[in-house]
Design an enzyme around this catalytic site. Sequence first.
Site, PDB file in Angstrom:
ATOM      1  N   ASN A  54     -21.921  51.718  -8.571  1.00 28.43           N
ATOM      2  CA  ASN A  54     -20.541  51.543  -9.082  1.00 28.43           C
ATOM      3  C   ASN A  54     -19.901  50.652  -8.972  1.00 28.43           C
ATOM      4  O   ASN A  54     -19.876  50.106  -7.808  1.00 28.43           O
ATOM      5  CB  ASN A  54     -19.899  53.073  -7.809  1.00 28.43           C
ATOM      6  CG  ASN A  54     -18.473  53.353  -8.463  1.00 28.43           C
ATOM      7  OD1 ASN A  54     -17.932  52.465  -9.708  1.00 28.43           O
ATOM      8  ND2 ASN A  54     -17.758  53.846  -7.707  1.00 28.43           N
ATOM      9  N   TRP A  55     -19.447  49.783 -10.291  1.00 27.81           N
ATOM     10  CA  TRP A  55     -18.102  48.286 -10.026  1.00 27.81           C
ATOM     11  C   TRP A  55     -17.269  48.443  -9.525  1.00 27.81           C
ATOM     12  O   TRP A  55     -16.609  47.287  -8.822  1.00 27.81           O
ATOM     13  CB  TRP A  55     -18.991  47.601 -11.275  1.00 27.81           C
ATOM     14  CG  TRP A  55     -20.276  47.181 -11.525  1.00 27.81           C
ATOM     15  CD1 TRP A  55     -21.711  47.454 -10.859  1.00 27.81           C
ATOM     16  CD2 TRP A  55     -21.022  46.927 -12.690  1.00 27.81           C
ATOM     17  NE1 TRP A  55     -22.766  46.648 -11.567  1.00 27.81           N
ATOM     18  CE2 TRP A  55     -22.474  46.723 -12.265  1.00 27.81           C
ATOM     19  CE3 TRP A  55     -20.510  45.913 -13.774  1.00 27.81           C
ATOM     20  CZ2 TRP A  55     -22.793  45.930 -13.480  1.00 27.81           C
ATOM     21  CZ3 TRP A  55     -21.243  45.207 -14.798  1.00 27.81           C
ATOM     22  CH2 TRP A  55     -22.828  45.512 -14.626  1.00 27.81           C
ATOM     23  N   LYS A  56     -16.792  50.219  -9.661  1.00 27.02           N
ATOM     24  CA  LYS A  56     -15.892  50.073  -9.173  1.00 27.02           C
ATOM     25  C   LYS A  56     -14.477  48.971  -9.854  1.00 27.02           C
ATOM     26  O   LYS A  56     -14.454  48.665 -11.599  1.00 27.02           O
ATOM     27  CB  LYS A  56     -15.031  49.689  -7.474  1.00 27.02           C
ATOM     28  CG  LYS A  56     -16.491  51.155  -7.423  1.00 27.02           C
ATOM     29  CD  LYS A  56     -15.362  51.397  -6.002  1.00 27.02           C
ATOM     30  CE  LYS A  56     -16.351  51.799  -4.964  1.00 27.02           C
ATOM     31  NZ  LYS A  56     -15.698  52.456  -3.561  1.00 27.02           N
ATOM     32  N   HIS A  74     -15.196  61.369  -8.677  1.00 26.01           N
ATOM     33  CA  HIS A  74     -15.370  59.919  -7.306  1.00 26.01           C
ATOM     34  C   HIS A  74     -14.243  60.411  -6.052  1.00 26.01           C
ATOM     35  O   HIS A  74     -13.122  60.723  -6.480  1.00 26.01           O
ATOM     36  CB  HIS A  74     -15.107  58.555  -7.685  1.00 26.01           C
ATOM     37  CG  HIS A  74     -15.513  57.386  -6.944  1.00 26.01           C
ATOM     38  ND1 HIS A  74     -14.760  57.149  -5.634  1.00 26.01           N
ATOM     39  CD2 HIS A  74     -17.343  57.276  -6.533  1.00 26.01           C
ATOM     40  CE1 HIS A  74     -15.247  56.342  -4.968  1.00 26.01           C
ATOM     41  NE2 HIS A  74     -17.113  56.488  -5.208  1.00 26.01           N
ATOM     42  N   GLU A  98     -12.304  58.838  -5.259  1.00 21.32           N
ATOM     43  CA  GLU A  98     -11.058  57.026  -5.033  1.00 21.32           C
ATOM     44  C   GLU A  98     -10.404  58.165  -6.455  1.00 21.32           C
ATOM     45  O   GLU A  98      -9.577  58.377  -6.308  1.00 21.32           O
ATOM     46  CB  GLU A  98     -11.571  56.182  -5.475  1.00 21.32           C
ATOM     47  CG  GLU A  98     -12.219  54.805  -4.361  1.00 21.32           C
ATOM     48  CD  GLU A  98     -13.542  54.373  -4.510  1.00 21.32           C
ATOM     49  OE1 GLU A  98     -13.083  54.055  -5.949  1.00 21.32           O
ATOM     50  OE2 GLU A  98     -13.744  53.532  -3.586  1.00 21.32           O
ATOM     51  N   GLU A 146     -20.590  61.741  -0.931  1.00 18.84           N
ATOM     52  CA  GLU A 146     -20.184  60.112  -0.448  1.00 18.84           C
ATOM     53  C   GLU A 146     -19.377  60.891   0.718  1.00 18.84           C
ATOM     54  O   GLU A 146     -17.989  60.411   0.484  1.00 18.84           O
ATOM     55  CB  GLU A 146     -19.568  59.423  -1.979  1.00 18.84           C
ATOM     56  CG  GLU A 146     -20.456  59.004  -3.152  1.00 18.84           C
ATOM     57  CD  GLU A 146     -20.019  58.106  -3.509  1.00 18.84           C
ATOM     58  OE1 GLU A 146     -20.488  56.562  -3.241  1.00 18.84           O
ATOM     59  OE2 GLU A 146     -19.523  58.153  -3.826  1.00 18.84           O
ATOM     60  N   GLY A 193     -17.219  51.889   1.183  1.00 23.16           N
ATOM     61  CA  GLY A 193     -16.678  50.659   1.277  1.00 23.16           C
ATOM     62  C   GLY A 193     -16.284  50.017   3.077  1.00 23.16           C
ATOM     63  O   GLY A 193     -15.346  49.683   2.854  1.00 23.16           O
ATOM     64  N   SER A 236     -21.654  52.660   2.002  1.00 22.54           N
ATOM     65  CA  SER A 236     -21.860  51.579   2.354  1.00 22.54           C
ATOM     66  C   SER A 236     -23.586  51.570   2.702  1.00 22.54           C
ATOM     67  O   SER A 236     -24.199  50.695   3.934  1.00 22.54           O
ATOM     68  CB  SER A 236     -21.663  51.647   3.976  1.00 22.54           C
ATOM     69  OG  SER A 236     -19.652  51.582   3.988  1.00 22.54           O
ATOM     70  N   GLY A 238     -21.678  51.007  -4.644  1.00 15.65           N
ATOM     71  CA  GLY A 238     -20.673  49.811  -4.494  1.00 15.65           C
ATOM     72  C   GLY A 238     -20.498  49.126  -4.050  1.00 15.65           C
ATOM     73  O   GLY A 238     -21.241  48.361  -5.155  1.00 15.65           O
ATOM     74  N   GLY A 239     -20.267  48.186  -2.860  1.00 11.37           N
ATOM     75  CA  GLY A 239     -20.062  46.725  -2.708  1.00 11.37           C
ATOM     76  C   GLY A 239     -21.711  46.100  -2.648  1.00 11.37           C
ATOM     77  O   GLY A 239     -21.296  44.761  -3.768  1.00 11.37           O
TER      78      GLY A 239
END
Length: 253
Positions: A9-11, A95, A97, A167, A173, A212, A233-234
Amino acid sequence: MRTPLIAGNWKMYGSRERVGQLIADIRAQLDPNGRAELLVLPPFPYLGLVGSQLDGVPVDLGAQDVSAYSEGAYTGEVSAGMLADCGCSHVLVGHSERRTLHGESDELVAAKFIAAQAAGLKPVLCVGETLEERDQGQTEEVVQRQVGRVLQEAGIGAFSDAVLAYEPVWAIGTGRTASPVQAQAVHAVIRAQLAAEDATIAGQVRILYGGSVKPDNAAEILAREDIDGGLIGGASLQAESFMAIYRAANQVC
Ligand code: 13P
């Protein structure tokens, strides 16, 4: 045996240049004998670019969000049909977010899940508790409520063509990961909830862990019985770390 899925997930990160390089680097590190499947979830404007670079490559394309409506005067929204038309096979729904920063309710998430499937997309239903909810011992209740709303609206049959992702919000993150034991426990709760409706579907559905996940903790998380992959993610923004997680999945799953 469920096939592991590693999703990136590149956000809201990237540029044409960075995205192009990332895909070239991912392609170069694909393992033709690897069992794990790969999925990338770029921001909307890069879907076409990434899709063209993935033509004939065994990496799936997905989006990070979708409208609950099929078309109409909904400025800024993107429909599931449009995503399918642009080569997407998957889309995230719910998600954290979106739930926390954009106020998405369980009801809206269920509507998005149904809209995605109606257009032939596989929804990746994201669920997870906040730190406050975990501290108050509400983890199971929250996750079961989030899954339950989709079960109620879409029915258990819909889960044969969907993916779940657990998640925990406090692990996203933050560098703080749920321990493999904590993650496995919640995954088992979700699978049991589905099994109460249909044991076969529950046994087949993939439940990813996100929060993470990094190359150095991936193997021990992915080795757990009910953890069928990762939503990254990151670490998905660098091919080196993303593909290290993919290699870990190929080894342990
Ligand atoms: P991080 O891997 O950066 O914690 O993000 C997890 C996530 O939200 C993936 O959807």
